[in-house]
Each structure stands twice: as structure tokens, then as C-alpha cells.
Design a protein around this motif. Structure first.
Motif, PDB file in Angstrom:
ATOM      1  N   ALA A   1      -8.028  14.663  -7.531  1.00  0.00           N
ATOM      2  CA  ALA A   1      -7.338  13.990  -8.636  1.00  0.00           C
ATOM      3  C   ALA A   1      -5.842  13.892  -8.343  1.00  0.00           C
ATOM      4  O   ALA A   1      -5.223  12.831  -8.535  1.00  0.00           O
ATOM      5  CB  ALA A   1      -7.586  14.754  -9.938  1.00  0.00           C
ATOM      6  N   VAL A   2      -5.252  14.985  -7.854  1.00  0.00           N
ATOM      7  CA  VAL A   2      -3.832  14.965  -7.487  1.00  0.00           C
ATOM      8  C   VAL A   2      -3.606  13.975  -6.345  1.00  0.00           C
ATOM      9  O   VAL A   2      -2.621  13.221  -6.329  1.00  0.00           O
ATOM     10  CB  VAL A   2      -3.371  16.375  -7.079  1.00  0.00           C
ATOM     11  CG1 VAL A   2      -1.930  16.339  -6.553  1.00  0.00           C
ATOM     12  CG2 VAL A   2      -3.478  17.338  -8.256  1.00  0.00           C
ATOM     13  N   ALA A   3      -4.533  13.966  -5.389  1.00  0.00           N
ATOM     14  CA  ALA A   3      -4.399  13.083  -4.228  1.00  0.00           C
ATOM     15  C   ALA A   3      -4.421  11.616  -4.637  1.00  0.00           C
ATOM     16  O   ALA A   3      -3.660  10.803  -4.104  1.00  0.00           O
ATOM     17  CB  ALA A   3      -5.516  13.369  -3.228  1.00  0.00           C
ATOM     18  N   VAL A   4      -5.296  11.254  -5.562  1.00  0.00           N
ATOM     19  CA  VAL A   4      -5.374   9.862  -6.014  1.00  0.00           C
ATOM     20  C   VAL A   4      -4.035   9.422  -6.603  1.00  0.00           C
ATOM     21  O   VAL A   4      -3.549   8.316  -6.332  1.00  0.00           O
ATOM     22  CB  VAL A   4      -6.506   9.690  -7.045  1.00  0.00           C
ATOM     23  CG1 VAL A   4      -6.366   8.372  -7.792  1.00  0.00           C
ATOM     24  CG2 VAL A   4      -7.857   9.741  -6.355  1.00  0.00           C
ATOM     25  N   LEU A   5      -3.430  10.291  -7.400  1.00  0.00           N
ATOM     26  CA  LEU A   5      -2.130   9.971  -7.992  1.00  0.00           C
ATOM     27  C   LEU A   5      -1.075   9.756  -6.906  1.00  0.00           C
ATOM     28  O   LEU A   5      -0.380   8.731  -6.885  1.00  0.00           O
ATOM     29  CB  LEU A   5      -1.701  11.094  -8.931  1.00  0.00           C
ATOM     30  CG  LEU A   5      -0.305  10.975  -9.545  1.00  0.00           C
ATOM     31  CD1 LEU A   5      -0.225   9.767 -10.464  1.00  0.00           C
ATOM     32  CD2 LEU A   5       0.059  12.251 -10.299  1.00  0.00           C
ATOM     33  N   LEU A   6      -0.975  10.693  -5.963  1.00  0.00           N
ATOM     34  CA  LEU A   6       0.072  10.636  -4.946  1.00  0.00           C
ATOM     35  C   LEU A   6      -0.163   9.522  -3.940  1.00  0.00           C
ATOM     36  O   LEU A   6       0.775   8.818  -3.540  1.00  0.00           O
ATOM     37  CB  LEU A   6       0.168  11.984  -4.230  1.00  0.00           C
ATOM     38  CG  LEU A   6       0.589  13.176  -5.105  1.00  0.00           C
ATOM     39  CD1 LEU A   6       0.617  14.460  -4.281  1.00  0.00           C
ATOM     40  CD2 LEU A   6       1.943  12.931  -5.748  1.00  0.00           C
ATOM     41  N   VAL A   7      -1.420   9.346  -3.516  1.00  0.00           N
ATOM     42  CA  VAL A   7      -1.711   8.314  -2.515  1.00  0.00           C
ATOM     43  C   VAL A   7      -1.496   6.921  -3.103  1.00  0.00           C
ATOM     44  O   VAL A   7      -1.049   6.008  -2.401  1.00  0.00           O
ATOM     45  CB  VAL A   7      -3.143   8.471  -1.971  1.00  0.00           C
ATOM     46  CG1 VAL A   7      -3.531   7.271  -1.101  1.00  0.00           C
ATOM     47  CG2 VAL A   7      -3.252   9.744  -1.148  1.00  0.00           C
ATOM     48  N   ASN A   8      -1.783   6.741  -4.392  1.00  0.00           N
ATOM     49  CA  ASN A   8      -1.532   5.438  -5.005  1.00  0.00           C
ATOM     50  C   ASN A   8      -0.048   5.178  -5.204  1.00  0.00           C
ATOM     51  O   ASN A   8       0.389   4.021  -5.161  1.00  0.00           O
ATOM     52  CB  ASN A   8      -2.292   5.325  -6.325  1.00  0.00           C
ATOM     53  CG  ASN A   8      -3.711   4.852  -6.137  1.00  0.00           C
ATOM     54  OD1 ASN A   8      -3.972   3.659  -6.005  1.00  0.00           O
ATOM     55  ND2 ASN A   8      -4.652   5.785  -6.087  1.00  0.00           N
ATOM     56  N   ILE A   9       0.742   6.233  -5.407  1.00  0.00           N
ATOM     57  CA  ILE A   9       2.190   6.052  -5.411  1.00  0.00           C
ATOM     58  C   ILE A   9       2.639   5.564  -4.042  1.00  0.00           C
ATOM     59  O   ILE A   9       3.432   4.618  -3.925  1.00  0.00           O
ATOM     60  CB  ILE A   9       2.897   7.377  -5.768  1.00  0.00           C
ATOM     61  CG1 ILE A   9       2.659   7.739  -7.243  1.00  0.00           C
ATOM     62  CG2 ILE A   9       4.398   7.282  -5.488  1.00  0.00           C
ATOM     63  CD1 ILE A   9       3.223   9.081  -7.649  1.00  0.00           C
ATOM     64  N   ALA A  10       2.109   6.197  -2.991  1.00  0.00           N
ATOM     65  CA  ALA A  10       2.468   5.794  -1.630  1.00  0.00           C
ATOM     66  C   ALA A  10       2.002   4.379  -1.331  1.00  0.00           C
ATOM     67  O   ALA A  10       2.743   3.569  -0.766  1.00  0.00           O
ATOM     68  CB  ALA A  10       1.861   6.775  -0.627  1.00  0.00           C
ATOM     69  N   SER A  11       0.774   4.063  -1.717  1.00  0.00           N
ATOM     70  CA  SER A  11       0.214   2.747  -1.424  1.00  0.00           C
ATOM     71  C   SER A  11       1.018   1.640  -2.085  1.00  0.00           C
ATOM     72  O   SER A  11       1.389   0.640  -1.450  1.00  0.00           O
ATOM     73  CB  SER A  11      -1.249   2.695  -1.886  1.00  0.00           C
ATOM     74  OG  SER A  11      -1.854   1.481  -1.518  1.00  0.00           O
ATOM     75  N   GLN A  12       1.309   1.811  -3.375  1.00  0.00           N
ATOM     76  CA  GLN A  12       2.061   0.785  -4.091  1.00  0.00           C
ATOM     77  C   GLN A  12       3.518   0.764  -3.645  1.00  0.00           C
ATOM     78  O   GLN A  12       4.140  -0.307  -3.585  1.00  0.00           O
ATOM     79  CB  GLN A  12       1.971   1.022  -5.600  1.00  0.00           C
ATOM     80  CG  GLN A  12       2.593  -0.069  -6.451  1.00  0.00           C
ATOM     81  CD  GLN A  12       1.855  -1.388  -6.369  1.00  0.00           C
ATOM     82  OE1 GLN A  12       0.750  -1.466  -5.825  1.00  0.00           O
ATOM     83  NE2 GLN A  12       2.440  -2.442  -6.912  1.00  0.00           N
ATOM     84  N   GLY A  13       4.067   1.926  -3.309  1.00  0.00           N
ATOM     85  CA  GLY A  13       5.445   1.967  -2.826  1.00  0.00           C
ATOM     86  C   GLY A  13       5.608   1.206  -1.521  1.00  0.00           C
ATOM     87  O   GLY A  13       6.576   0.456  -1.334  1.00  0.00           O
ATOM     88  N   VAL A  14       4.652   1.376  -0.609  1.00  0.00           N
ATOM     89  CA  VAL A  14       4.688   0.631   0.648  1.00  0.00           C
ATOM     90  C   VAL A  14       4.501  -0.854   0.385  1.00  0.00           C
ATOM     91  O   VAL A  14       5.182  -1.700   0.981  1.00  0.00           O
ATOM     92  CB  VAL A  14       3.602   1.150   1.616  1.00  0.00           C
ATOM     93  CG1 VAL A  14       3.490   0.238   2.836  1.00  0.00           C
ATOM     94  CG2 VAL A  14       3.923   2.562   2.063  1.00  0.00           C
ATOM     95  N   LYS A  15       3.602  -1.201  -0.534  1.00  0.00           N
ATOM     96  CA  LYS A  15       3.355  -2.620  -0.831  1.00  0.00           C
ATOM     97  C   LYS A  15       4.608  -3.295  -1.379  1.00  0.00           C
ATOM     98  O   LYS A  15       4.950  -4.421  -0.983  1.00  0.00           O
ATOM     99  CB  LYS A  15       2.213  -2.760  -1.834  1.00  0.00           C
ATOM    100  CG  LYS A  15       1.815  -4.213  -2.101  1.00  0.00           C
ATOM    101  CD  LYS A  15       0.665  -4.300  -3.080  1.00  0.00           C
ATOM    102  CE  LYS A  15       0.187  -5.745  -3.204  1.00  0.00           C
ATOM    103  NZ  LYS A  15       1.244  -6.700  -3.564  1.00  0.00           N
ATOM    104  N   ILE A  16       5.289  -2.631  -2.303  1.00  0.00           N
ATOM    105  CA  ILE A  16       6.510  -3.202  -2.859  1.00  0.00           C
ATOM    106  C   ILE A  16       7.550  -3.398  -1.760  1.00  0.00           C
ATOM    107  O   ILE A  16       8.231  -4.432  -1.697  1.00  0.00           O
ATOM    108  CB  ILE A  16       7.067  -2.286  -3.972  1.00  0.00           C
ATOM    109  CG1 ILE A  16       6.120  -2.279  -5.182  1.00  0.00           C
ATOM    110  CG2 ILE A  16       8.463  -2.733  -4.400  1.00  0.00           C
ATOM    111  CD1 ILE A  16       6.482  -1.243  -6.229  1.00  0.00           C
ATOM    112  N   THR A  17       7.668  -2.415  -0.869  1.00  0.00           N
ATOM    113  CA  THR A  17       8.643  -2.500   0.219  1.00  0.00           C
ATOM    114  C   THR A  17       8.296  -3.630   1.182  1.00  0.00           C
ATOM    115  O   THR A  17       9.172  -4.388   1.623  1.00  0.00           O
ATOM    116  CB  THR A  17       8.710  -1.167   0.983  1.00  0.00           C
ATOM    117  OG1 THR A  17       8.994  -0.106   0.060  1.00  0.00           O
ATOM    118  CG2 THR A  17       9.784  -1.207   2.049  1.00  0.00           C
TER     119      THR A  17
END
Length: 450
Positions: free
Chosen positions: A340-356
């Protein structure tokens, strides 16, 4: 810049309100349908047992056409009435819901699978069409706020549809998968009716004097040629190209972790004696879906400031390092809470990379090539994910217990982090703003990303 005045303008804009109603009903229906589809594939005894390859094939069958269709949607939207395309797509989806409802109870059936593929592929036309129509109903000075408001409320409507379907299945086990899908059909029908009742045929464009030249097939051929030119152009723009490559590799690893998570909650984490109806499993997956959306929202809030403070290149490095740590943590614990923690953090990373990456394309690519490069990026994004799904299907056991694979994922993220930091040391996705602390204080050497 304050947006209060823009929001007030949009709230008083009747045409925007109508278009927003079309979006919200359509995306809420998307959430309901996709949740019912996931439940029917993963929790329907008639479909079959636990099998990572089955999970990968199900996602690939449903998202494959959606992914391949993406670059060509604009070709159609620029040649035909967008009002009719959006309304027609939702009406077709509503009709297909009836077919799906009749065939879904029979288990794994190619009829409902093909119908589901069409429903998801049509979503490309609806969302892209709604985005393309904003300039027709919103003044130029309100466009940024309109795009932000529509996408945020649309995501909330989609999440509400997901949650409604999941809760309905948890509260009343007698609710069939067919009825859940039929409820989504009502949403698609309502969206189409709202659109046709409030807008005339050509009210949403394209304008006759701006219609793309040439026939449809000529446009498709031009799009294909343009994507090839986009690949070639990226060879001259190392900054955006390297960030795009990182995103493609991340999506590959993301697909592997997705299959492991699904297989674990369906197998290793499931106690058949205490939870024969899989209520706990459904609850956990619903929590994961909610946390994934929270991660996307958090990334949208954090990324602009992070890229200003650290610079876009360093932000990508930090996010890949975060994924490496999360992967190692998953391998070392293998417990539901950690996922559950991983889903939160990995989606932050995924969307952060996408925005960049998106910003890098917008700022680091010439306007004449920007659309073609975005099409290339869209393809890399989706193909990387699908490849990761099938790679996982080859190595992940039926119960999903694969700590060794997660160690490999963590190591891979670490290599991506180090490799990108080295290769992009002089080629950031885009230049830091002059007022940012991350902006260079000395004149950098000439870079191909400029």
C-alpha cells in the motif's frame, strides 16, 4: 497568478458547465465499467484460476488497442464533427454494455472481450475530443484553469466510479458483474444525451476553415510518417529523449510490480479459509486504487516546486532512487501494508516523471515537431508498460511470491538512476527557470537539448 477570477468566469460559462457535465458522467461511467471489468476478470470463478499470464493478457487485450490508437485520434478529430464523434462514441459504448451484460456471466468469452476493447479504445476519442473542444467554449485567458479544473474533476469522477463499484460489490455480494457494467452503460448514455441536447453539430469544431487538409487515410499515413520523423528528431534533443527513455524503462518495471501485486493479493496474501469470498482481497485492491490516485495528485502538487528547487534532471534522479528504495523494501518485507505504501510512492514517482517529460517536450522540442514527439512518447509509455506485464508473466509464480524479482526491480531502478544521472549530466529535460535556485550560475557548455 491567482485563479479565483478564472474559476468564477468558468462557473458562469454555461457552455463550459455543459461540457464539464459530459466529461463527469463519461468518466464516472469509465470508473464503474473498468472496476466491474477488473472484478469480473480477477474475481469471477467462471473466468479461471490465478495465473500471472492471464492477468497480463487481460490488461494487454484491453489496453493494446487503446495504446496503438492514441497517435491517430487527432487525425480523426481534426476532420469530423467532434460533437458527433464524442456523442457517438459514448452511445456505442452504452449499446455495447448490453452485449457485455449478456455474455459476461458465461466466463472467458471473446464476445465480451472484443466489446470491452472497443469500449476502452473509444475512450481515446472521448477524452481527446473533450480536450480539443475547450477552445471552442472557453476564452483564451481561462484555458489553463479550464484544463486544470476539467482534468481534476474528471479524475475525481473516475475515482468515484471505481469506488462506487467496489463498495457495491463489498456491501452486497449478490450484485452481479453484469449489473455493474450496465450501470456504466447508463452513464455513457447520459453523457451522449447531454452533449446532443446542449450543443449543435459544429459547435465544438473543427471549424470549416481550420479542418485538416486531405482525406482520412492520407492523414493516417501522414501521422505514421510523422512518428518516424519524431524518433529521428529526438536524436538531436538528448535532454527530452533521455527523460523519455527513463519513463519507458520505468513503465516496464511498473508493469512487473503491477503483476506481482495482483498475483500476491490473489494468491499469497489470500486466506481461503477465513475469506472464501475474497472480501479482504477486494478491500485491499480498492485501497491500492485510491492510494494510486492520491499519489498522482500528490505528484501534481509537489513536482512544480521540486523541479524549481532541484532542477528537472535531479528530480527525475530522486524519483528513480525512490523507486529503487521502495522495490528493496517490498522484497525485504512482502507484506500487504508495504505494498500500500509502495503504490502511493511509486505513483508519485510515475506521475512526477510524466510531468517532467511532458514539460521537457513542451519546452525542449520545436513547435513543428512537438505533436509528433508527443505521439512517440505516448507509444513508448504504453508499450513499455505492456512489455513489463508479459515479462512478469514469464517469471512470477502463480501466488505472486517473488522477492527475487523485486530485488531485480530495485537493482534496475538503481542502475537507471545512476545511468541517467551520468548520461544527462549536461542534458536536463529542460532548462531550469532563471529565478530557480537550480538554475545554473555559470554558462553551461552547449547542449543538444537546447
Amino acid at each position: 497568478m491567482r485563479t479565483d477570477g478564472h474559476v468564477r468566469n468558468l462557473a458562469g460559462n454555461r457552455r463550459f458547465r455543459h461540457l464539464l457535465a459530459v466529461r463527469l458522467t463519461s468518466q464516472a461511467a469509465d470508473g464503474m465499467f473498468q472496476a466491474s471489468l477488473a472484478l469480473s476478470v480477477f474475481f469471477n470463478p467462471a473466468v479461471g484460476g490465478n495465473d500471472p499470464f492471464q492477468y497480463a493478457a487481460a490488461v494487454a487485450l484491453l489496453l493494446g488497442p487503446y495504446s496503438l490508437l492514441g497517435p491517430y485520434v487527432g487525425t480523426v478529430l481534426d476532420r469530423f464533427s467532434r460533437r458527433n464523434l464524442i456523442g457517438g462514441a459514448n452511445l456505442v459504448r452504452a449499446a455495447l454494455m448490453i452485449v457485455i451484460c449478456l455474455t459476461l456471466p458465461g466466463g472467458f468469452n471473446w464476445t465480451w472481450i472484443l466489446c470491452a476493447m472497443v469500449v476502452l479504445a473509444a475512450n481515446r476519442f472521448v477524452l481527446a475530443g473533450l480536450g480539443a473542444t475547450h477552445p471552442q467554449v472557453v476564452p483564451a485567458e481561462d484555458l489553463v484553469t479550464a484544463n486544470s479544473l476539467a482534468s481534476t474533476l474528471g479524475a475525481l469522477a473516475y475515482g468515484l466510479g471505481l469506488a462506487t463499484t467496489g463498495v457495491a460489490k463489498l456491501v452486497d455480494s449478490n450484485v452481479s458483474y453484469s449489473m455493474l457494467a450496465l450501470a456504466a452503460g447508463v452513464g455513457y448514455l447520459a453523457s451522449a444525451l447531454i452533449l446532443w441536447a446542449t450543443f449543435k453539430r459544429n459547435a465544438l469544431g473543427p471549424n470549416e476553415d481550420e479542418t485538416a487538409p486531405g482525406g482520412l487515410w492520407r492523414g493516417v499515413a501522414a501521422t505514421t510518417t510523422g512518428m518516424i520523423a519524431g524518433f529521428r528528431y529526438l536524436g538531436q534533443r538528448r535532454g527530452p529523449a533521455l527523460a523519455m527513455a527513463v519513463q519507458g524503462l520505468h513503465r516496464f518495471l511498473y508493469g512487473i510490480v503491477f503483476i506481482i501485486a495482483i498475483a500476491l493479493f490473489m494468491g499469497f496474501f489470500w486466506d481461503v479459509e477465513s475469506d472464501p469470498a475474497r472480501t479482504t482481497t477486494i478491500t485491499w485492491l480498492l485501497v491500492l486504487a485510491i492510494l494510486g490516485n492520491v499519489g498522482v495528485l500528490a505528484a501534481a502538487i509537489v513536482t512544480p516546486r521540486a523541479t524549481r528547487v532541484w532542477g528537472p534532471r535531479n528530480w527525475v534522479v530522486v524519483l528513480m532512487a525512490l523507486c529503487a528504495v521502495v522495490g528493496a523494501g517490498l522484497a525485504g518485507t512482502m507484506i500487504p501494508v508495504m505494498f500500500a505504501v509502495a503504490v502511493l510512492l511509486v505513483n508519485i514517482a510515475s506521475q512526477g516523471v510524466k510531468i517532467t517529460v511532458d514539460t521537457g517536450i513542451q519546452r525542449g522540442v520545436e513547435d513543428a515537431y512537438r505533436g509528433r514527439v508527443f505521439s512517440v512518447n505516448d507509444t513508448v509509455y504504453n508499450v513499455g508498460y505492456l512489455a513489463g506485464l508479459f515479462a512478469a508473466a514469464l517469471v512470477v509464480p502463480t501466488d505472486g511470491y517473488a522477492p527475487g524479482t523485486l530485488v531485480g526491480v530495485a537493482v534496475s531502478y538503481g542502475l537507471i538512476c545512476v545511468g541517467y544521472a551520468y548520461l544527462a549530466r549536461d542534458d536536463a529535460p529542460y532548462d531550469a527557470e532563471s529565478w530557480s535556485p537550480a538554475a545554473p550560475t555559470t554558462e553551461p557548455r552547449p547542449s543538444t537539448s537546447r
